[in-house]
Enzyme design. Structure first.
Site, PDB file in Angstrom:
ATOM      1  N   ASP A 154       0.938  -1.242  -0.225  1.00 47.19           N
ATOM      2  CA  ASP A 154      -0.479  -0.317  -0.492  1.00 47.19           C
ATOM      3  C   ASP A 154       1.557   1.417   0.028  1.00 47.19           C
ATOM      4  O   ASP A 154       2.315   1.000   0.119  1.00 47.19           O
ATOM      5  CB  ASP A 154      -0.787   0.020   1.203  1.00 47.19           C
ATOM      6  N   GLU A 223      -0.995   1.463  -5.212  1.00 44.82           N
ATOM      7  CA  GLU A 223      -0.288   2.976  -5.221  1.00 44.82           C
ATOM      8  C   GLU A 223      -1.113   3.780  -5.748  1.00 44.82           C
ATOM      9  O   GLU A 223      -1.362   4.684  -5.740  1.00 44.82           O
ATOM     10  CB  GLU A 223       1.171   3.075  -6.077  1.00 44.82           C
ATOM     11  N   TRP A 224      -2.980   3.571  -5.778  1.00 47.10           N
ATOM     12  CA  TRP A 224      -4.026   4.366  -6.087  1.00 47.10           C
ATOM     13  C   TRP A 224      -3.412   4.800  -7.529  1.00 47.10           C
ATOM     14  O   TRP A 224      -3.962   5.730  -7.588  1.00 47.10           O
ATOM     15  CB  TRP A 224      -4.387   5.131  -4.948  1.00 47.10           C
ATOM     16  N   GLY A 225      -2.871   3.612  -7.860  1.00 49.35           N
ATOM     17  CA  GLY A 225      -3.178   4.954  -9.521  1.00 49.35           C
ATOM     18  C   GLY A 225      -2.340   6.574  -9.604  1.00 49.35           C
ATOM     19  O   GLY A 225      -2.253   7.431 -11.639  1.00 49.35           O
ATOM     20  N   ALA A 227       0.971   8.414  -9.164  1.00 53.74           N
ATOM     21  CA  ALA A 227       2.971   8.672 -10.368  1.00 53.74           C
ATOM     22  C   ALA A 227       2.846   8.090 -11.245  1.00 53.74           C
ATOM     23  O   ALA A 227       3.527   7.662 -11.719  1.00 53.74           O
ATOM     24  CB  ALA A 227       4.156   8.673  -9.145  1.00 53.74           C
ATOM     25  N   ASP A 245      -9.624   3.672  -2.853  1.00 54.35           N
ATOM     26  CA  ASP A 245     -10.178   2.731  -2.873  1.00 54.35           C
ATOM     27  C   ASP A 245     -11.700   2.182  -3.521  1.00 54.35           C
ATOM     28  O   ASP A 245     -12.544   3.340  -3.678  1.00 54.35           O
ATOM     29  CB  ASP A 245     -10.458   2.475  -2.062  1.00 54.35           C
TER      30      ASP A 245
END
Ligand SMILES: *[C@@H]1O[C@H](CO)[C@@H](O)[C@H](O)[C@H]1NC(C)=O
Ligand SMILES: *[C@@H]1O[C@H](CO)[C@@H](O)[C@H](O)[C@H]1NC(C)=O
Ligand SMILES: *[C@@H]1O[C@H](CO)[C@@H](O)[C@H](O)[C@H]1NC(C)=O
Ligand SMILES: *[C@@H]1O[C@H](CO)[C@@H](O)[C@H](O)[C@H]1NC(C)=O
Ligand SMILES: *[C@@H]1O[C@H](CO)[C@@H](O)[C@H](O)[C@H]1NC(C)=O
Ligand SMILES: *[C@@H]1O[C@H](CO)[C@@H](O)[C@H](O)[C@H]1NC(C)=O
Ligand SMILES: CC(=O)N[C@H]1CO[C@H](CO)[C@@H](O)[C@@H]1O
Length: 450
Positions: A154, A223-225, A227, A245
């Site tokens: 995460d 990495e939540w989409g 970078a 999420d």
């Protein structure tokens, strides 16, 4: 497994028997992962018993036979505020896991299933437990010793000196389409090489630590989409999250579907855009469950069940076991996902969180999978026109199977009209070409309506 080769070849000379990539890594990560994860069902409220129940239910309910194999522990499995002061290792919470994670892993492995663990590329996990930045190598070695097969990594509690000044726009395409970054991250200068971001580097350090272990551990980036992961995700892990999420609200599921529909060109064997874990069983209607599962399978997202399998409704279970969709997800010859061939309500390529693409198709060993999604709350008549579908563009007649009932619809010429219930998805497997056929299935009692 091309992204693993350079590392394996450097670490181990080719002549050593156990270290050829095919022996050490097998096919792990080539196809979307199938399994279960504790978060959507229990959040932090976890004990070993839940994982053993999930594993037993995999077997009793036929999910293991259907292909599900990973039983994954999410956040909160460890002592919250310290590492072992002698070994510097993470400490499993003895109240939740009385025999340690190794004890749980042994029980899961005894059922011929695999076990996953969770950490964060930060000082603490999202729930504030000890995490792995600066401890990547000792943590990877610990997990390997315990028998861990999968890591969800995460992105919470990143130290200041590891935080990127800009992390791009999430979803990435919102900036491309509308010219404005409406999410919280700062826009990077155009042409920015995100593989040089601190985020990419944080996730690569753990990749290298995992690859150095004498154990295959599937690496799942969370990495939540951020970078610009679409640029570098497939060089780092088997899957990467493309958004924040999921939650069990229908609107959020459609929102993620819309976002991921713009990222599918990056998906193939060994690299899967992760649309997040399944919410089937958590309050969706059966129509919504069908759409959620069918589209996640079609996009070749990992498929991680997130509900209490001891209490799952039989109709929902049948959705999760749908053999046509699992075969599409796990196809050994076709790595690319299904993609939209037409939007429907909105013009093609419209970015819209409530009315995304409605018409999808993808090639597979068994034939062309065609999905027709209805984003409206009420029933709609819709038509699959063969000539509009890239895989069937020459038109003609084909043998068609309804993926939900398994019913053979016979030889269908040109197009097929279907009535799709509100929030539902019709799935067709379009197989062999045939002679003759009917123009549509009105009057045949298809779906018991016409
Ligand atoms: C290490 O941790 C143990 C268990 O909490 C504790 O009893 C001990 O005092 C600690 N030792 C040091 C040097 O902090
Ligand atoms: C951040 O600080 C830590 C601890 O001083 C150091 O090990 C690490 O290399 C630093 N990270 C970066 C990106 O400079
Ligand atoms: C596009 O950007 C404008 C502001 O420039 C904003 O008002 C509008 O809501 C945006 N549309 C979408 C779909 O994000
Ligand atoms: C690596 O793991 C295999 C299988 O568990 C074991 O047989 C082998 O001895 C291990 N090799 C090393 C170098 O530890
Ligand atoms: C999304 O599409 C629907 C249907 O065309 C439209 O009514 C709605 O305004 C769109 N939403 C946005 C934010 O553009
Ligand atoms: C679909 O078409 C059939 C046949 O024309 C009609 O009976 C039915 O009411 C239509 N359904 C909807 C939702 O429009
Ligand atoms: C990263 C990505 O998939 N971008 C897509 C955004 O949408 C355009 C169409 O407007 C596509 O061409 C891009 O590939």
């Amino acid at each position: 497994m091309w992204y693993l080769y350079p590392y394996l070849l450097t670490l181990f000379p080719a002549a050593t028997p156990l270290v050829t990539p095919s022996v050490v890594r097998g096919d792990v990560g080539k196809l979307p992962a199938l399994g279960w994860n504790s978060w959507n069902a229990y959040h932090c409220d976890i004990t070993e018993a839940q994982f053993l129940t999930a594993a037993e239910k995999f077997i009793d309910l036929g999910l293991k036979d259907a292909g599900y194999e990973y039983v994954n522990i999410d956040d909160c499995w460890q002592i919250k505020d310290r590492r072992d002061n002698v070994t510097n290792r993470l400490i499993p919470d003895p109240a939740r896991f009385p025999e340690g994670i190794k004890g749980t892993a042994d029980k899961i492995h005894a059922l011929d299933l695999k076990i996953g663990i969770y950490s964060s590329a930060g000082d603490l996990t999202c729930a504030g437990y000890q995490a792995s930045i600066n401890h990547e190598w000792i943590d990877a070695a610990t997990w390997a010793e315990w028998g861990i097969d999968y890591l969800k990594y995460d992105n919470c509690n990143v130290p200041a000196n590891w935080t990127d000044a800009c992390r791009g726009c999430v979803p990435e395409n919102r900036s491309l389409i509308n010219g404005t970054c409406v999410d919280q991250q700062e826009l990077c200068p155009s042409g920015f090489d995100y593989s040089k971001s601190l985020t990419a580097e944080r996730f690569r350090i753990m990749r290298d630590a995992l690859l150095a272990q004498n154990r295959t551990i599937l690496y799942s980036l969370c990495e939540w989409g951020e970078a610009g992961v679409q640029q570098w995700g497939k060089d780092v892990g088997a899957s990467w999250r493309m958004s924040g999420d999921i939650d069990p609200r229908w609107g959020r599921i459609v929102d993620i579907l819309n976002q991921n529909s713009f990222y599918l060109n990056n998906v193939d064997f060994w690299g899967h855009s992760d649309a997040d874990m399944l919410e089937v069983g958590n309050g969706l209607t059966i129509q919504e469950s069908r759409s959620h599962f069918a589209l996640w399978a079609a996009m070749k997202s990992p498929l991680l069940i997130g509900t209490d399998l001891a209490r799952i409704d039989p109709a929902e279970l049948e959705v999760l076991k749908n053999k046509y969709l699992i075969a599409f997800s796990q196809d050994a010859k076709y790595g690319a996902p299904a993609k939209p061939y037409k939007w429907g309500t909105n013009p093609d390529w419209t970015f819209n969180a409530s009315f995304p693409a409605e018409y999808w198709s993808g090639a597979s060993t068994a034939g062309t999978l065609v999905l027709i999604f209805n984003p409206y709350g009420e029933s709609k008549n819709k038509t699959a026109v063969w000539k509009e579908i890239p895989e069937l563009s020459k038109g003609g007649s084909y043998q068609v199977t309804d993926i939900w009932s398994g019913k053979q619809l016979g030889c269908v010429k040109g197009e097929l009209k279907v009535e799709v219930e509100g929030h539902d998805t019709i799935g067709l497997l379009v197989g062999e070409e045939c002679k003759g056929g009917k123009r549509d299935v009105r009057g045949l009692g298809f779906f018991g309506r016409w």
